[in-house]
Design an enzyme around this catalytic site. Structure first.
Site: not given
Ligand SMILES: *[C@@H]1O[C@H](CO)[C@@H](O)[C@H](O)[C@H]1NC(C)=O
Ligand SMILES: *[C@@H]1O[C@H](CO)[C@@H](O)[C@H](O)[C@H]1NC(C)=O
Ligand SMILES: *[C@@H]1O[C@H](CO)[C@@H](O)[C@H](O)[C@H]1NC(C)=O
Ligand SMILES: *[C@@H]1O[C@H](CO)[C@@H](O)[C@H](O)[C@H]1NC(C)=O
Ligand SMILES: *[C@@H]1O[C@H](CO)[C@@H](O)[C@H](O)[C@H]1NC(C)=O
Ligand SMILES: *[C@@H]1O[C@H](CO)[C@@H](O)[C@H](O)[C@H]1NC(C)=O
Ligand SMILES: *[C@@H]1O[C@H](CO)[C@@H](O)[C@H](O)[C@H]1NC(C)=O
Ligand SMILES: *[C@@H]1O[C@H](CO)[C@@H](O)[C@H](O)[C@H]1NC(C)=O
Ligand SMILES: *[C@@H]1O[C@H](CO)[C@@H](O)[C@H](O)[C@H]1NC(C)=O
Length: 602
Positions: A202, A304, A350
């Site tokens: 991330s 995503d 994600h």
């Protein structure tokens, strides 16, 4: 609108949960007390300990940075978690994720709600991290024995800041932390390392890309440790700066534009030279990538959740939203054109690297771990050219690693294979017709609640996790077995490029994900080295190795067929197309049906 907000909040929370997933365990590190024992003895010992479930006690230990003026947002001392492995010269430094804040208001909100991501005051003494940083060979077959370093994210700056003097109360020193971690690790053993993998998820994935050149230059040039092979792995940090779905709120570009100043960001020089008037463009992977000086492996879900959230597209409830999301997947796919090492499954999700079940995700039967491992074996030859050569390795399974090397990979001669063109059979044409009848207004709503449920479920799972790791592991191996069973005879899918970009109705009409007709027997290539894997089917969740979606009402996992059914799959037409009666179809095993629907084309 409320739905959008809700999912946004959910997604944020999800990411933070992922980031802060692991709970501390207050225990002793086995490896450090066995420093003098030979490595294979240690491995044996670990194997034995593992049998009794004791490996979970080998947490990573907290170490504060030697330079006290390099701090978290609130001025508290920053640091990292370390688990040394005396038998290994391989090092992994992992940068944690968890969004960012970019102005007074967003940082204040973050301080009120997510304080643990801005301070080290509550850092436990040890941490246990899953996936790539797990010490369990079952969970982490290729790196369980490496030296593990986990760097908590406490600067809210995508690891790019250098602002030491507090601005608006906070400092932003993410980029300083990365370099200081490396410096502090040198005397702890990094000095004699053979390789250093800078990884992150991330915001940490973006941080890897932003810091890779600096780390490379620090280690090779400033410290003169040229024997350390430096590589980067970016998980879910490769974002697009396309126009957001809704103009409400700031676009991803506006956000980093503002943030760059607040953080006093240290950007990679090569990239800034390329975008002198818009340096913030360098936060976007596809722009930064060509300027990297060390090899980078990119993992990115094609759908995503953070990208969707940043684009304000919210929970997909309308066709317009679905169209936007679908285009997003297409655009993302295009940005991988010149990326030599990439793993991009067609799922709504994600991050992945530190999830305990990270090995379940596969493309063409190859797991992310396998792809990453194989990529890591490729010697870094002409580094400058390495990252720029378009190298297709996932296409017809002919080329082994050795062949690839021989064919000039290290010389930077890009080798590109086209997937074998295979004619569409009558069955596929028939199937398309069937699929044409699956359109239903309910599709959009269903999916959105699925995604939402999944988030909730994920969170629940996370919360449960530290209570029952053993149970989880059993579940994982059970799931693995099931998957394996289900997949025995799967074939590959063929790309299905959207034929009309201006109208994505096709997504629900005739141009559904198709599978190719290459018989699985003809493409055995287990030995090959594949690290450019981009899922060809374009429908979100088109692959059942995706993290599961969940039935919004029962909370139970849904498989692909159930998902299709919930979209309004007309079972009668399916029966017709398959040439069987509806009773037979209804009594058919789901896996069999799935195979029929997706593979039987030959
Ligand atoms: C500690 O870090 C600060 C901020 O980057 C820097 O100015 C200072 O020189 C560093 N001190 C040492 C001893 O390296
Ligand atoms: C690296 O190896 C050299 C030679 O074996 C040794 O003297 C040195 O202490 C090692 N450095 C670290 C940090 O372990
Ligand atoms: C890939 O490289 C080619 C040739 O340099 C270039 O024309 C193309 O725009 C690149 N694609 C992307 C997505 O950057
Ligand atoms: C999708 O999942 C199957 C497993 O059922 C796997 O074999 C395949 O490689 C995956 N990817 C694609 C592109 O089909
Ligand atoms: C690739 O390497 C050669 C030298 O080996 C160099 O001349 C060339 O400019 C490099 N190409 C790129 C795109 O950096
Ligand atoms: C690159 O590879 C192709 C095919 O293998 C070959 O024809 C070509 O001469 C190579 N180019 C260079 C610069 O090595
Ligand atoms: C795509 O759709 C637009 C309008 O819906 C139409 O004008 C155009 O001809 C179509 N293009 C293709 C390639 O079908
Ligand atoms: C897209 O196609 C559908 C059906 O083919 C049509 O109803 C719709 O108006 C089209 N939308 C656009 C924007 O062309
Ligand atoms: C689906 O596609 C067929 C032909 O490709 C077309 O005739 C039909 O109108 C489409 N239906 C919708 C709802 O777009």
């Amino acid at each position: 609108m409320r739905m959008e907000l809700q999912i946004s909040v959910c997604l944020t929370a999800l990411m933070l949960t992922i980031a802060a997933e692991e709970k501390p365990t207050n225990t002793v590190s086995v490896s450090s007390s066995t420093a003098t024992i030979q490595s294979n003895t240690i491995q044996k010992l670990i194997k034995i300990l593992e049998k009794y479930g004791l490996e979970e006690q080998r947490g990573l230990k907290r170490v504060y940075l030697s330079n006290r003026s390099i701090t978290c947002n609130d001025g508290s001392q920053s640091g990292f978690y370390l688990r040394k492995s005396h038998g290994s010269k391989r090092w992994i430094i992992f940068l944690e994720g968890g969004w960012y804040c970019y102005d007074h208001k967003s940082c204040r909100n973050r301080w009120l709600r997510l304080r643990h991501l801005m301070t080290s005051t509550q850092w436990p003494e040890t941490r246990d991290v899953g996936g790539l940083l797990s010490a369990n060979p079952e969970e982490n077959p290729y790196w369980w024995n490496a030296n593990h370093v986990f760097v908590p994210y406490c600067t809210s700056d995508s690891w790019s800041g250098t602002r030491a003097l507090p601005n608006d109360m906070f400092s932003f020193m993410g980029a300083e932390i990365v370099l200081q971690v490396v410096r502090d690790l040198i005397p702890l053993g990094l000095e004699n390392a053979s390789s250093l993998l800078l990884a992150g998820s991330s915001a940490g994935g973006t941080g890897v890309m932003l810091n890779l050149n600096h780390v490379h230059s620090l280690v090779h040039h400033n410290l003169g440790l040229k024997h350390i092979a430096i590589r980067g792995v970016s998980d879910s940090g490769w974002f697009l700066d396309r126009a957001p779905y809704s103009p409400n709120g700031l676009s991803p570009v506006d956000v980093v534009h503002k943030g760059m100043e607040l953080w006093k960001a240290r950007m990679p020089h090569n990239c800034v030279n390329k975008y002198p008037n818009e340096p913030w463009r360098c936060y976007f992977g596809y722009r930064l990538y060509p300027t990297l000086t060390a090899p980078l492996f990119v993992f990115q879900w094609l759908f995503d959740e953070a990208q969707m959230s940043a684009d304000n597209v919210g929970a997909p409830v309308t066709k317009q939203q679905w169209d936007y999301i679908h285009k997003m997947g297409d655009s993302l796919r295009q940005t991988f054109e010149n990326v030599s090492a990439v793993f991009a499954p067609s799922c709504i999700s994600h991050s992945v690297l530190t999830k305990r079940d990270w090995q379940l995700v596969k493309i063409d039967e190859i797991s992310l771990a396998q792809a990453l491992h194989c990529w890591e074996q490729i010697p870094i030859g002409n580094r400058r050219n390495d990252t720029r050569s378009p190298i297709e390795t996932n296409q017809p399974c002919a080329k082994s690693l050795r062949k690839l090397l021989r064919s000039g990979l290290t010389k930077g001669n890009g080798t590109s294979f086209e997937p074998g063109r295979s004619g569409k059979s009558d069955f596929m044409a028939e199937l398309q017709k069937v699929r044409s009848s699956m359109i239903g207004k309910s599709i959009e709503r269903k999916i959105s609640s699925n995604a939402l449920m999944q988030d909730r479920e994920n969170k629940k799972r996370k919360r449960r996790k530290h209570k029952g790791k053993r149970r989880d592991r059993n579940k994982i191996s059970k799931m693995k077995k099931e998957k394996h069973e289900r997949r025995k005879s799967t074939g590959r899918r063929k790309g299905n490029k959207q034929n009309n970009d201006s109208n994505h109705t096709g997504m629900f009409n005739g141009t559904r994900p198709q599978r190719s007709v290459i018989p699985s027997g003809k493409r055995k290539c287990v030995q090959g080295c594949h690290f450019r894997l981009i899922e060809r089917c374009t429908w979100p969740q088109c692959n059942h190795s995706c993290p599961k979606l969940h039935n919004p009402f029962t909370g139970e996992e849904m498989d692909f067929i159930e998902l299709l059914k919930s979209f309004g799959l007309d079972m009668k037409s399916v029966a017709n197309a398959l040439g069987i009666d509806i009773q037979t179809l209804n009594s058919m095993d789901h896996d069999e049906l799935l195979n029929l629907l997706t593979q039987r084309a030959n």
